[in-house]
Each structure stands twice: as C-alpha cells, then as structure tokens.
Write a protein that holds these residues in place. Sequence first.
Motif, PDB file in Angstrom:
ATOM      1  N   UNK A 121      50.028  50.335  57.481  1.00  0.00           N
ATOM      2  CA  UNK A 121      50.421  49.214  58.332  1.00  0.00           C
ATOM      3  C   UNK A 121      51.933  49.110  58.496  1.00  0.00           C
ATOM      4  N   UNK A 122      52.676  49.563  57.481  1.00  0.00           N
ATOM      5  CA  UNK A 122      54.132  49.527  57.608  1.00  0.00           C
ATOM      6  C   UNK A 122      54.587  50.958  57.854  1.00  0.00           C
ATOM      7  N   UNK A 123      55.385  51.167  58.873  1.00  0.00           N
ATOM      8  CA  UNK A 123      55.719  52.545  59.206  1.00  0.00           C
ATOM      9  C   UNK A 123      56.650  53.144  58.152  1.00  0.00           C
ATOM     10  N   UNK A 124      56.493  54.461  57.955  1.00  0.00           N
ATOM     11  CA  UNK A 124      57.349  55.218  57.038  1.00  0.00           C
ATOM     12  C   UNK A 124      57.199  54.873  55.562  1.00  0.00           C
ATOM     13  N   UNK A 125      56.061  54.273  55.192  1.00  0.00           N
ATOM     14  CA  UNK A 125      55.833  54.089  53.754  1.00  0.00           C
ATOM     15  C   UNK A 125      54.919  55.201  53.271  1.00  0.00           C
ATOM     16  N   UNK A 126      55.284  55.874  52.163  1.00  0.00           N
ATOM     17  CA  UNK A 126      54.435  56.952  51.654  1.00  0.00           C
ATOM     18  C   UNK A 126      53.225  56.387  50.910  1.00  0.00           C
ATOM     19  N   UNK A 127      52.051  56.969  51.133  1.00  0.00           N
ATOM     20  CA  UNK A 127      50.825  56.440  50.546  1.00  0.00           C
ATOM     21  C   UNK A 127      50.814  56.523  49.025  1.00  0.00           C
ATOM     22  N   UNK A 128      51.161  57.700  48.491  1.00  0.00           N
ATOM     23  CA  UNK A 128      51.064  57.909  47.043  1.00  0.00           C
ATOM     24  C   UNK A 128      51.864  56.895  46.245  1.00  0.00           C
ATOM     25  N   UNK A 129      53.169  56.811  46.480  1.00  0.00           N
ATOM     26  CA  UNK A 129      53.968  55.853  45.727  1.00  0.00           C
ATOM     27  C   UNK A 129      53.486  54.415  45.898  1.00  0.00           C
ATOM     28  N   UNK A 130      53.038  54.051  47.100  1.00  0.00           N
ATOM     29  CA  UNK A 130      52.541  52.683  47.291  1.00  0.00           C
ATOM     30  C   UNK A 130      51.268  52.463  46.469  1.00  0.00           C
ATOM     31  N   UNK A 131      50.414  53.502  46.410  1.00  0.00           N
ATOM     32  CA  UNK A 131      49.213  53.417  45.579  1.00  0.00           C
ATOM     33  C   UNK A 131      49.584  53.165  44.127  1.00  0.00           C
ATOM     34  N   UNK A 132      50.576  53.895  43.662  1.00  0.00           N
ATOM     35  CA  UNK A 132      51.014  53.719  42.269  1.00  0.00           C
ATOM     36  C   UNK A 132      51.564  52.305  42.059  1.00  0.00           C
TER      37      UNK A 132
END
Lengths: 312, 261
Positions: free
Chosen positions: A251-262
């Motif tokens: 939903x937010x552009x340019x955010x990496x999935x992996x680190x956000x998951x962590x």
Amino acid sequence: MKNFMEMMADPNMQWIFFGCMLLGLSSGVIGSFSYLRKQSLVGDTLAHAALPGICIAFMLTGIKSIGVFLIGAGIAGVIATFGIGYITRHSRLKQDAALGIVLSTFFGLGIVLLTFIQHGAYGNQAGLDKFLFGQAAAMVGSDVVTMSIISVSLVTICTLLFKQFKLISFDPGFAKGIGYPVAFLEQLLMLLIVVAVVVGIQAVGVVLIAALLITPAVSARYWTNRLGIMVALSGLFGALSGALGTWISSSVSNLPTGPVTVLAATAFFLLSILFGPQRGLIAKRLLRLRVKKRYMMEGELRAERMKGETAL
Amino acid sequence: MSQTAKSVFTSSEAAAPLSVSGLSVAYQKKPVLRNVSFQVKEGELIGIIGPNGAGKSTMMKAALGLIPAISGEVLVYGKPYKEQRKLIGYVPQRESVDWDFPTNALDVVLMGTYGRLGWFGRPKAKDKAHALECLEKVGMAEFADRQISQLSGGQQQRVFLARALAQNAKLYFMDEPFAGVDAATEKAIITLLQELKKQGKTVIVVHHDLATVEQYFDSVLLLNVELQAFGPTAETFTQEKLQRTYGGRLAFLDQSRGDRS
C-alpha cells in the motif's frame, strides 16, 4: 493506504501474500522448538550458511529456483552444523563463539562467491543478489507452489513428531533413556530449520530470516504455558506478520516486503511483552501492586489490633 | 560398549536386574570411572555414595547408555540395556532441565508413557489416568494443571519421580532425588521407595546425605572413581570403608558410628 480488497484483486499480489503468510507460518512453528532448545541463533547461522550454498548451487546449475537452492543451502547447512558441533566438542569454545565463527565464515565465503558470480560469465545471474537479500515482489506462482508444498510438509512433520520434538526440547537425557534417537531427531530439527530458511530467503533474505524464526516464538511464549498452543500461536503470529508485511508494503510505495514483515513480527512481540497474561510487563506490575496493597492492608489491621490490645 | 563381544557373565548372574562389568568412562584423558564391576539383587534399594567428582552420576549415565563408556559391559536382566529400555525408569537430576518450559505437571508425567506409545502414538485417556495416579502417589495430584515453573524444588522433584513411575519399570535409576528438597518431599520419596521395594522393584539411588544412608538403603555402593565397596548396608557402611572412600576427609562423621566398624 490501499485497501485489502484492492491488493487481493491483483493476482500477482495474491501469490506474494500467500507466500509470505506460509513463510511466516512455517518459520514460526519450527522456530518455537529452536527457541525452547535455546538454539535461536542456530537458525541465524544456518541462514547465513545458506548463502554460499545457494551461490554454489547456482554456479553449478545456472538455475534460479527454490528446489535447486534448497539442496545447496541444505548441504551448506549440514556442513555448518557439523562445523559448530566439531568446534564445541573439540575445543574449549562455547556454542555462542562457535556459532559466531561459523556464521561469519560462511557469510564471508558467500559474499565472495556472489561477487565472483556477478563479475563472471553467468548469463542468468541478474537478480540473484536480490533473491538472496530478499525481494518478495519477485515471487511468482510457481515459487509459491513450491513454498506451499514445503511449508505443509514442514508443519506436518512437526505435528507428527510433536511428542518427540517436545521431549528432546525439554529433557534430551530422558528422551535418550527411553530409546529415542536423539541425535537423529536433533539433526532433523536442524534440517527443518534449513528448509524454513530457504523457503524464507526469497521473501526476507538471508540476514532477516532469523527474525522470523525467533520473534514469533518468543512472542507466543508470553501468552501460554502449553507447548501445543505456543507452537500454534507462533505459527499464527508468523503468518500474520507475513500478511501484514505484504499488505503494508504493497500500500505504501517503495517499502520492501521482507523488512516490513520483520517489523510486523516485532510489533507482535512488543504487544506480547506488554500485554501477555502472567508474563507480560503490565500483568507483572499489576500483580506486584496487588500484593503490596494486600500486605499494607494486613499491616494496618495488625497495627490496629495491636493498638487495641495495648489499650486493653 | 562391547555388545558384540561374548558376555563375560554366566547365565545365573545374567538374570540380575543390573550387572555391570569392567565399566570405565573418561571425559578427557583422565578416567572418571575406572573398571567398576558389581551386580545388584532384585527388590533392593541401593544407595550410591561417594565424594563429589567420584563418578556417581557418570556411572549411572553410562549404565543407561546416555554417555559412552570406553570399556565394560552393562546387562539389564541378562540383556544389553538397549533391548531392555522398557524395564528401566530414570529420574535425572532436577537441575538438568529448564523448568520454565511451557508445560504442566501432568504433561511431564505423561512423558513417562512415551516409551510405550510408539513413534506416532498420542497419550490416550487411560495414559492420562495412569499419569494422574502416579502424581497421586507422590502427593501431587492437586498440582496436575500447574505450570512446572510454579512448583517448588521439592514438588518438581516429585513430578520427576511420578514420571519415572509412569514408565512402569522394574529397575529404577534416581540421580540425587533427595538433593535440596523439603521435608515433605523427602518423606514422600522415601514412602515411594518403600512401596517400589514392596512391589519387588529394584531402585538405585545416587545419595549425598550420609546421615540417612542406614535408614534408607538395603545395600550401599561406595564409589570414588573405582569401586570401594559394595554390599549390605550394615557390613559396608562402616567408618573404615567410608574413610577410605572419602580419602580421610570425613573427620566430622558421627562419632557413634565409630564403634560399629
């Protein structure tokens, strides 16, 4: 923020969403056992060891696929495990030092190999570094199918061998005494961690995958005193972290999935450490206040009674 | 251990609950247990006595196959222990596990039934009833649902004993069950030992408290790396033999025992 339905309308996002959820689930389940066996950092070491394994597998085959990488990472993981075992048995070093040595050696070797690949004549090498350091957006349908099969097998093995894994985590001596092949079961657990690591690499990368092995398990421990529930909760926290990570990063552009998951997993951990019943900080604080209050009240009563007695 | 070599025991000796022959264990270069041989009689309570570092726990673990021996043979009812696991019950030292593990007392006792459940079997209602009975025998039935970290040291010890009872064994090994327990637990353990003896079971106990040896055990085994003495308590637990075992460090021993030797 895009809403959830909008995200799920994109078939590619669906794959990534399910992939990350499965990854969280399986690493949460297997991570519970390594946490209870006080081997949280073994997962981290195996993740770093996977790097050279995957590089060599790629150099030999020239293919970027989970199946091939699993074999490479698996072999490297086994060598790393033996390395740790050898160092702790044949030197005066404790396990933490052994883990540190093995982890950094393998990671260093992996970086060397990766650089070598990138500057060498490997046609298909584009994106290998992204694969290794996590890029969930690159996942495609076939990756997710492989991940699903692996995750389901992993959870099935943990369910079938729950009794054995529980006993070797709580009391390996007793397990050996009743004839369980403890060394074999320990190796199997280690192998399952390698599998969880490889499944997770594409989404979160070799450096961050350890977080998904440790954090959900630690969080789950705050909510229950039963192992079965803890393992299930840990899987749930892991899956929710994966889901949240995908949703927020999409939903937010340019955010990496992996680190956000962590980071999502860390948020669950913070909630758990605060609000966990009995073990949580708030519950502990309240209990202490209650005990103190009761003690003070009893003290006052005692004092009054004493006063009454002396007055008589 | 030399399973392949021909047994050194004759057939009459072989039927004993436990026959140990020439057992040696070394951790590094130095042997911690040297050439220990003995044989226990069925239905006895046997105390293993010796100073710290004498190899008491080591001997127990080697006999159970938990640590490798460099030589020697251990037979349980005439066969290698590997074939007789179902006949053996084991109570490890309480400190050997992390009591903060997410489980309750009943669940720990249920682990005693795992040996019979097979590879994929789950404990059933009758196993749970049996586990509860075992908890009852050590006076811990009311704590069945209690998280194990919320039990006192003595209560934890009793949970471990109940787990060993749930194994339905004939030969029991207990590693310092009396260490650091309260009076209630000590009494519960000794009642239990007497009951096991009444049922014809054999119990081998690593023990520290010299003051209670004569009261608790039928036989004693004095150990200090090598076997110092083994036999009925009255003949073996003597001032002279103890002094030899403890290397003359037992000047404080009860004076009243002096006239027995």
